[in-house]
Design an enzyme around this catalytic site. Sequence first.
Site, short mmCIF file in Angstrom:
data_model
loop_
_atom_site.label_atom_id
_atom_site.label_comp_id
_atom_site.label_asym_id
_atom_site.label_seq_id
_atom_site.Cartn_x
_atom_site.Cartn_y
_atom_site.Cartn_z
N CYS A 18 93.36 22.90 30.08
CA CYS A 18 94.48 22.01 30.03
C CYS A 18 94.24 20.74 30.80
O CYS A 18 93.28 20.58 31.52
CB CYS A 18 95.68 22.67 30.67
N ASN A 250 95.10 24.69 35.49
CA ASN A 250 94.04 24.33 34.55
C ASN A 250 92.86 25.19 34.93
O ASN A 250 92.28 25.01 36.00
CB ASN A 250 93.68 22.85 34.66
N GLY A 251 92.56 26.15 34.10
CA GLY A 251 91.44 27.01 34.46
C GLY A 251 91.61 28.36 33.84
O GLY A 251 92.31 28.52 32.85
N MET A 495 61.08 37.86 24.65
CA MET A 495 61.41 38.26 23.29
C MET A 495 62.70 39.11 23.28
O MET A 495 63.25 39.42 24.32
CB MET A 495 60.26 38.99 22.61
N GLU A 911 65.43 23.75 23.78
CA GLU A 911 65.89 22.98 24.93
C GLU A 911 64.76 22.20 25.58
O GLU A 911 64.55 22.31 26.75
CB GLU A 911 66.49 23.95 25.96
N LYS A 962 70.05 35.93 27.14
CA LYS A 962 70.54 35.78 28.51
C LYS A 962 71.77 34.90 28.56
O LYS A 962 71.78 33.89 29.26
CB LYS A 962 69.43 35.23 29.41
N CYS A 1127 52.54 36.11 15.62
CA CYS A 1127 53.01 36.87 16.78
C CYS A 1127 52.95 38.36 16.50
O CYS A 1127 53.34 38.80 15.42
CB CYS A 1127 54.44 36.46 17.11
N CYS A 1133 55.28 36.05 26.50
CA CYS A 1133 55.69 34.64 26.51
C CYS A 1133 56.02 34.19 27.94
O CYS A 1133 55.69 33.09 28.34
CB CYS A 1133 56.92 34.39 25.66
#
Lengths: 1518, 474
Positions: A18, A250-251, A495, A911, A962, A1127, A1133
């Site tokens: 909010c 707000n939360g 993996m 990423e 994760k 692979c 990895c």
Amino acid sequence: MSVKNQGLYDVQWEHDACGIGAVVDIAGKRDHSIIEYGKEILLNLHHRGAAGADETTGDGAGILFQIPHEFFAAESQRLGFALPAPSQYGVGVIFGSKDGQIREQCDKILEGAIIYYGMKILGQRDVPVSNSCLGPIALAAEPSIKQIFVDGDGLADEMFECRLYLARKRAEKLVRENLGDNGRDFYVTSLSHKTICYKGMFMAWQLFAYYPDLANPLVKSALAIVHQRYSTNTFPNWQLAQPFRCIAHNGEINTLSGNRNHIRAREVKMTGEIFGDNISDLFPVLTPGGSDSACFDNVLELLVRAGRSMPHAIMMMIPEAFGAKYHISTDKRAFYEYHSSIMEPWDGPAAMVFTDGRLIGGTLDRNGLRPCRYLVTTDGLAVMASEAGVIEFPPEKICMKGRLQPGKMFLVDTVEGRIITDNEIKSKVARQKPYRRWLEENRIELRGLFDSPELVSSDPETIAQRMCAFGYTREELKMVLTPMAVNGQEPIGSMGDDTPLAVLSDKPKLLFNYFKQLFAQVTNPSIDPLREGLVMSLMSFAGKKRNILDETPQHCRQLKLPHPILTSADIERLRSVKRSDFKVVTIPAVFDVNVSDIADSLRRSLDSLVDAAESAVKDGASLIIISDRDISATKAPIPSLLATAAVHHGLLGRRVRGEAGIIIESGEPREVMHFCLLCGFGANAINPYLAFEVLDELHRQGELPAGMEPSRIADNYIAAVKKGILKTMSKMGISTLRSYHSAQLFEAIGLNRDLIDKYFIGANSRISGIGLSEIARESLARHKSAFDKNVTGLLDLDFGGDYHFRHNGEQHLWNPTTVSKLQHAVMFEDANAYAEYAKAINDQTQKLYTLRGLFEFVPGQPVPIEEVEPAGEIVKRFCTGAMSHGSISKEAHECIAVAMNRIGGMSNTGEGGEDPSRYVPLPNGDSKNCAIKQIASGRFGVTIHYLANAKELQIKIAQGAKPGEGGQLPGHKVTDEIAKLRYSTPGVTLISPPPHHDIYSIEDLAQLIYDLKCANPDAKVSVKLVSEVGVGTIAAGVAKGNADEVLISGHDGGTGASPLSSIKHTGCPWELGLAETQQTLVMNNLRGRIKVQADGQMKTGRDVVIAAMLGADRFGFGTAALVAIGCTLLRKCHEGACAFGIGTQDIELRKRFAGRPEYVERFMFFVAEEVRQIMAKLGFRKFEDMVGRADRLSMRKAIEHWKAKGLDFSVIFHQPDVSDGRAIRLTCLQPVRTKDNLDWQLLEKAGAAIDEKKKTVIEMPIRNINRTVGAALSHHIVRKFGPEGLPDGTLELIFRGSAGQSFGAFLAPGVTLKLIGESNDYLGKGLSGGRIVVKTPDNTPLMAHENIIVGNTLLYGATAGEAFVNGMAGERFAVRNSGAIAVVEGVGDHCCEYMTGGTVVVLGKTGCNFAAGMSGGIAYVLDEMQLFDTLCNLDMVELESVWHQKDKELLHNLIEQHLKWTGSKQAARILDTWQDMVGKFVKVIPTDYRKALQKMRADEQRDTETTPATEEVFYAGT
Amino acid sequence: MPELRGFLKYKRQAVKYRPIEERIGNFKEFDLPLTPDDIAQQAARCMDCGLPFCHGVGCPLKNYIPDINDLIYKNRWQQACELLHTTNNFPEITSRVCPAPCETACTLSINDEPILIRHIEYQIVERGFAEGWIKPVPAAKITGKQVAIIGSGPAGLAAAQQLARAGHKVVVYEKDEHIGGIMCYGIPDFKLEKHIIDRRLKQLTDEGIEFQTGVEAGKDISIQYLQKMFDCICLTMGAGQPRDIAIPGREYENILPAMDYLRGQNKLIVGELANGFESVTAKGKNVVIIGGGDTGSDCVGTARRQEAKEIHQLEILPKPPETRPQDTPWPNWPRIMRTSSSQEEGCERRWSITTKKFVGERNQIKGLRGCEVEWMKKPNGWEIRELTGTDFVIKTDLVLLAMGFLHVMHNGLIKDLHLQLDGAGNVAVNNYQTSEPSVFAAGDTVSGASLVVRAINSGREAAAAIDRWLIQKG
């Protein structure tokens, strides 16, 4: 009207976020202007709210203010009754049913309650409303609204307020009891003699249009709180609009279920003088069906009515962090510690404004992750709001500007007529009772400071047998326990998880394995337990809990535990306690296996366990130890989680849970997940005795490094568990174990209703599954393996095979057959091999792996395969997973990109940024440009140029392997190449924070989506979520936030590196998350405008068809694509040691890469062909006709599997009612919300000049509603001129006023934004070379360097450019900066967090935790008090003085620049006395960064490069 | 795991042999074992794959190869020896004679050289015996059940040991003088010296297994006797029926099945053949071996050691390629050109050869007539076509038929028990149980001729099935 739970949708997962605001006349003067200001705040926070599917129904808005006596006096006169003097009467605002009869019944009950408490109703008033402004959804739910006026009959002040409270609670209770569901519309918005609340399902403007009262000039107040809600759903509920009676929030309270349980447990002990015998009217304290904020309000109200001051109660419920790293007074620390023994924090991100009618204040939680800015005018007005600039005041009128800081409070007392500072409030509250002495005299501690834990020596005779009995495996010893003992942290793996869910496994699984951890995504941020660990705590108290409405020294007569892991010596010490006021009782938790009905034996043992616990409590026990040490040939251990939950819920049900702490002494727990589950389901502490013995055995056998001290081993192990618990808590955004305790933040997959309802009350389990008899059978199997065979040693343990494949171990979907068949298929274009591969995965009649393995298609009328949509069309729906260049090699990354571009699918950058040279097509027509560019929390490589070259921009909120966690690319993996892509320095560690620091809530996500759409108006924006219970409502919020696509990832997705416990135990299968998403989107009528994608162990055409039927339009393949290019699941990895050149950056290994784009293409086509075959068989010609057709799925009949046969998938196949013709698949595009962006005006005015690179200056006013200024302009520039943009100084834009969020985001080179005024959060986000100047206006009375001028999270992920800020900044200045230069005159906490490059100069005060996770770049801080080192996080950086000539010159130059751009007085003062001042600067430089720089300098001087910087930096240290 | 990137640091170091001149002078083993340091390096190359194909598909016994490598790397030989024995009863046999499909399935064999798995196993077990780690493991409890095992080859012995350890009384019947079956009589000493078997037999005897040699079940003792005396019978007689060749001249003397020939030499070595009773020897002869497989190769080595004049080895299949062909991709056993140590010792090999006729004088073989063939793929399989103009004759006075085996011998027990057979002539079983409930079978008897390692595995699995059956039967 309310929406019922159906399918996978459950109302309890609704979230909201909010905009909040408060305005007060400090002197307490009542005036209508306060209401008007409230309105202005709300209107200017409009963008923080959201609209529903009809675009006109708001999620809720409201205003809370003082009772306007003049107005009501006039009204009562008009209505024919008289009101007494102000404060002599109370006013209630009552929502009622539209059904007159029901309303009458409720009114009667309410009146009865008022009379019961000695008051009477003077009169009532129908509140005039104008509902023509409402949207259809809100209208359908509109209640009748009236006000009642209650005569206090001489009652005054707190007693009057208390009676009104009791009357309200009594009425609510009686309505519930007498009317049941019919009474659901009865709701007392407020009933007070001080405050009144108007609220409803509005967008901000509708609040004022709906209630004409609010426009009446007689409605006067000295204070007002306003709230604008953004909820993740669009189901109407007027009651959940805010403010509530005391607060606007707000939360999000993450620990709600634990808090709820604790409050319930406390009710039995509650007594309060003021309530007398009527206290039972208050129960349940928490109104059923209330939101988290509503529950918070309930408890706050209770504490205040019972006699605590509002600040005191707030401090109890949202304590600030008081760990050792905080410099706070001893008394305050004692206050918090004392209160932590009686109340756990209500944990979660919170900006809270509150009022009791006299005091009005605001506070932030300890993490401070919600913004709240305030200002004070020369007229004595104070304004607090989620954003700065919500009300415009001329600069000369503002005498103070600030922000709420983490854990701090801002308070105005309208009677005393002054602002009370945080320090003053808290020192007063903390000293009102001798808390420190109470603690010292009463708390019980286990051990002194210097005791180190010892390993208990194992009994080699029986240890193997006992390990078998508790299901230990050899793999666990090697892959879990040994690394924990050696390294002191959890092991890392890579993996995805391709093993069956516990309920589908043939192996006897520990009960722990049936649960999955929940995690925060979007609606609240996770925490970084490493870099921001200072806010976290594992400390707790165990023992007898007392009356929460009172405070006595005995309240803290409890065992204080620094963390929940007890050594075996600890437990002996506890057992030997002999004190009358602290009794410890041990109860055995074993059951007889020498019986015919084993399930019954387990059930009876559980019953008697709970009975024994109850009688122990009744005999005065303060601690109960539940122990399974008594196992034998005839006795098996009760699974420790079952025992824990049974006792916890058993005692709760018998209302005695608060009487004693529960300690688990068990041989079963050993992994982090186990400890988390035990705490989460009610254990106060755990002694994993067998784990300690096993470590000793491993040590004895030589498995651990020679020379490791036993105490060191135990220490390491405990440290690893502690870190793991912190990590697990942090994923959910929870800071303290006290609030994590019994919060049940897990979802069970495959446990049946009976089991849940009896032992795990309130836990989520959506597809039913096994019950007590299967659990007993699993226990029995373990017991047999221990006692029915000749156990000789550890080799008799099962291998396990949960992580690595082993014959006889757990099954893996990626096994020798599937991997080799798939490779044969793609290498030799062998359709038969593909068919064998697909069969091995799809046919789960023999071995079960996945939920979808148990699905069947409902047959249809087949169509000829020639008529089915061609494979070439279907593959366009395919994407590859977000695997970064960094997690995989350049060769592998480009190979996949080329393949996907060839077939018209989409590859994903992951990423890690992308080499801009890939944006240029290759001569042969191929392209290496990834269509999807990911924006993750680290923002590595996210520049305007990167964004501008995407077809799709994907915001990665979570990753299947994760979710809720960040990542770390260790320095040795940051090669020259990777460093270049990520705009960092080779050899310097790169940290991705757990949350996006610009997404702490759903409205923040909407803001980032808005930013990205500005930065690339042509690209679609997708949001990647991970399946968990409640993901559907988040997806709805994402849809409302204007995203074009939502991706639901399964828990089993891959990773380059994650803790093993995260890979295994977090998130759910995509079948559940996808189905929930589809159902929720359809129910909200949002599905038509957003695409849905699914991924996670997606392998075959059958998987694709199932995902489509459950609602997916698009499909992602990660590991399967990797297998296609070579692979073989080495799972290395994370070590960078891939022998096939895929998961590695090693030059030698990369040479071995043998994958080819054709392999990926073939794989995709094979899958598409399989899809076509299924379509033909089922009778679908067009792919899109399958989307959302869950009715074509059913559960396989006659499932013989002993565990799986209890599953029930009906909720997955549920389809919401669509009889009104609403869409079940994509039908339209999202509305374009960036149309109002200021940049379009700018481009109109300056476009031509820009295109000719002509110097241009434009001046304009600006408001906080003008968001993301500069991004669309920058897009235009880089599209035209490339990443170099324009020559410096080409374009100068001068703004006056308060800028909205993301000012100057992704600003391109050649543009200077000059802002005279102030700005909100996210200034300079992703700054890509432009310059931002923020200047305090000349005519203000403010001291620039002492006032907040810009918000939180500035220069997040900036790669280049400059920022000059003539004032103070909020939290997280220059977070993850990797190249920008910034000068600022003061900063809040966490400045330069995760910074990897660039230069920051701070010419004033800093907050704490400076430089946390800072691995690169340099900061210069003016440290006039010589205390900077106490505020700096010294883990990764070194501090030195500025003595080097080069440093001095650089610093001087930057301050000169600052002076030049801003005219800063502080800069002028420093430069004037440079010789004196330069010595007061501190230089902050990360240790690794310095080494990397030295290395680079050395290289420059050398002719040839010998060693890459990476190696030298890294290996020098090892 | 062993060493990250160990495979980059260390190269595979193949086992070397004694020089040819030295080794062909006797029937002794000729491997030159690596040093312990070298072994540690070789183990260090193991990547501890998340999905170990060596263990997953390569090794029929599913030896815990990555875990063993890890232990060796950590210098924990005794634990390695224990772990090895949890899946493999006779690693000293497999580490000598197994073709090591684990190594061709090793993920490193895709683009590098595989781990030296077989030799590491050899080292472990030899060290185990030398250090005295390999001790009898007597059963913890006695069940009172009795099992007869017919045939003492690898399958029979593995089954015997597993059953004895489970507490059952086991009697092994062997028709020959020595225990070991094919290990004793089929495999030449230069690959497996016979004292290696004796060493293990001691352990088996100490674990309570009773051996009755020179007793042919079905002949010397009746099936009725066995069924009366034992709760269960397990047939592990191997697949003794050799494939023969029906061409003109087959009746000449000195054309004999390879196994008979090898058996003769082995009997000589163990001293079963009294003086004066001669086995067939290749000494001074021109030997032709028909069949290019392992048995043929063993004949080559044996004939060489018997000082044959010339040795020819003929194979009907075409010469395999040098590198892994498409039809047997990794992780399958690759159809590639291999040269055994015996072949290396000297013989003429020819491929795509069919034998058409034996020529001789009186009853003596004198020559062999053959020609080259071509293999053509047809819809329902392969077809062979003789190539005109390629006829040839080889002069020979000893022909050894090493063309493989058909199935178990059908006379005797199989016939007496009226056991059902499968299409290939093997004993038909359902989870090792034959059509006669109390009779189980394992090894080549049920699978047809195969590897020793598969026989051991089969024996172990049959033992497990028998154990379950006995317990269920009560």
